[in-house]
Design an enzyme around this catalytic site. Structure first.
Site, PDB file in Angstrom:
ATOM      1  N   ASP A  82      -3.807  -7.349  -7.594  1.00  0.00           N
ATOM      2  CA  ASP A  82      -5.233  -7.556  -7.881  1.00  0.00           C
ATOM      3  C   ASP A  82      -5.460  -7.323  -9.380  1.00  0.00           C
ATOM      4  O   ASP A  82      -6.177  -6.409  -9.790  1.00  0.00           O
ATOM      5  CB  ASP A  82      -6.081  -6.615  -7.039  1.00  0.00           C
ATOM      6  CG  ASP A  82      -5.913  -6.884  -5.555  1.00  0.00           C
ATOM      7  OD1 ASP A  82      -6.203  -8.007  -5.120  1.00  0.00           O
ATOM      8  OD2 ASP A  82      -5.452  -5.983  -4.834  1.00  0.00           O
ATOM      9  N   HIS A 127       0.834  -1.204   0.000  1.00  0.00           N
ATOM     10  CA  HIS A 127       0.000   0.000   0.000  1.00  0.00           C
ATOM     11  C   HIS A 127       0.871   1.258   0.000  1.00  0.00           C
ATOM     12  O   HIS A 127       0.567   2.241  -0.694  1.00  0.00           O
ATOM     13  CB  HIS A 127      -0.902   0.030   1.233  1.00  0.00           C
ATOM     14  CG  HIS A 127      -1.948  -1.031   1.278  1.00  0.00           C
ATOM     15  ND1 HIS A 127      -1.937  -2.047   2.201  1.00  0.00           N
ATOM     16  CD2 HIS A 127      -3.052  -1.235   0.511  1.00  0.00           C
ATOM     17  CE1 HIS A 127      -2.981  -2.829   2.012  1.00  0.00           C
ATOM     18  NE2 HIS A 127      -3.669  -2.372   0.986  1.00  0.00           N
TER      19      HIS A 127
END
Length: 277
Positions: free
Chosen positions: A150, A37
Site C-alpha cells: 500500500d 500481515h
C-alpha cells in the site's frame, strides 16, 4: 494473548507498560490476515517489547459501499494466527467505539491524495487518516508497522505523522508475494479460481516494465504496451499503470535510472480491485 475492545480497557495496561519503559509496536489491520500481515507482526516482535495488532474494518475508507460489504471477515482464523505468533494484545474495537459520533474533521493531504489511489477512490485517504490517527491516539505506540504494497497509503501516513508530530517511528515492511508473484492481499480471497490465475497479470506487467526500462526502452512506449496487454485480457480493467516519484507520487514521463522511482498499478480482476507496485 489478551483481547481488548476499548480505550478504557487499554489505558491501565498501557500505563503499566509505560512505567516499565516497554516499547509498544502497533500493527494496524482490517483482518482477513495473510502471511504479509504476519511479516508485520514478526517485525514488530523483533523490534518492540510488546505487539498490539488491531483488527477493524474501517467503514470510512471505503468509497464503494459494495466493496465494504464484500470485505472478507475471518476473525476466528485471524485470532488463531495471532495466537500462534504469540502476539501480546489484539485490539478489536466496534464501530461505535471508533466512531461514537460522526467525524466532522476532514484531512486534506494535498496533491498526494489526488493522484492514483486518491483519484480513483475519492475520500479514501481521509478515512485512512482519521482511523490511523484514532489508533495512534488510543494505543500510543512508539513504533507502527505498515506494508509496502500500500505504497501511497504509506506516503499518506508519513505525512500524517510528520505534520501532526506523532511521536512514533514508522517501519515499512516489504511486500509478501505468492509463489507466482501475486502480491498477498485480503482481497485475493474474493477471486474465483480463473480470476486468481488472471491476477498474475499485475505482477508480470510490473516485471516486464522494469526489465524493459533497464534495457533502455522508452517509458511511454512501455506504458502503451502494458495498457494494450490489459486491454486484451477480458477479466482485467486497468485503472492506472504509472511510473512515479515515491514521495510526491508525481507521474514521470521518462525514466532516470539514477532517480528513485516506483511503478504502480491498479486493476480490477473480475469485480475485485487489486493494486501492486
Amino acid at each position: 494473548m489478551k483481547l481488548i475492545r476499548t480505550g478504557a480497557e487499554w489505558n491501565p495496561l498501557w500505563l503499566n507498560h509505560l512505567q516499565k519503559k516497554q516499547q509498544i509496536g502497533l500493527v494496524p489491520t482490517m483482518g482477513a490476515l495473510h502471511d504479509g500481515h504476519l511479516d508485520l507482526v514478526i517485525k514488530s516482535k523483533a523490534t518492540a517489547d510488546l505487539t498490539v495488532v488491531s483488527i477493524f474494518v474501517n467503514p470510512t475508507q471505503f468509497n464503494n459501499p459494495e466493496d465494504f460489504a464484500k470485505y472478507p471477515i475471518t476473525l476466528e482464523a485471524d485470532l488463531q494466527k495471532l495466537a500462534d505468533e504469540r502476539v501480546d494484545y489484539v485490539f478489536l474495537p466496534s464501530v461505535e467505539t471508533m466512531y461514537p459520533a460522526p467525524t466532522r474533521l476532514r484531512f486534506d493531504f494535498g496533491d498526494l491524495e489526488r493522484k492514483l489511489e486518491g483519484k480513483f477512490r475519492p475520500g479514501h485517504f481521509n478515512g485512512v487518516g482519521v482511523v490511523v490517527s484514532k489508533l495512534f491516539h488510543l494505543i500510543r505506540p512508539q513504533v507502527a508497522f505498515f506494508g509496502q504494497k500500500d505504497l501511497q497509503q504509506v506516503g499518506i501516513i508519513k505525512r500524517l505523522v510528520n505534520d501532526l508530530s506523532f511521536e512514533l517511528k514508522l517501519e515499512i515492511v516489504p511486500t509478501r508475494r505468492e509463489p507466482d508473484g501475486l502480491a498477498m492481499s485480503s482481497r485475493n480471497m474474493r477471486l474465483s479460481p480463473i480470476e486468481r490465475k488472471k491476477a498474475i497479470l499485475l505482477f508480470t506487467s510490473l516485471e516486464k516494465a522494469k526489465t524493459e526500462l533497464f534495457a533502455g526502452k522508452n517509458w511511454l512506449e512501455i506504458q502503451t504496451q502494458i495498457k494494450a496487454d490489459f486491454g486484451n485480457e477480458p477479466f482485467a480493467n486497468l485503472e492506472y499503470f504509472e511510473l512515479v516519484n515515491p514521495e510526491t507520487f508525481e507521474s514521470y514521463s521518462q525514466f532516470d535510472r539514477y532517480q528513485k522511482s516506483f511503478i504502480c498499478v491498479a486493476s480490477y480482476i473480475g469485480d475485485t480491485r487489486l493494486i501492486d507496485n
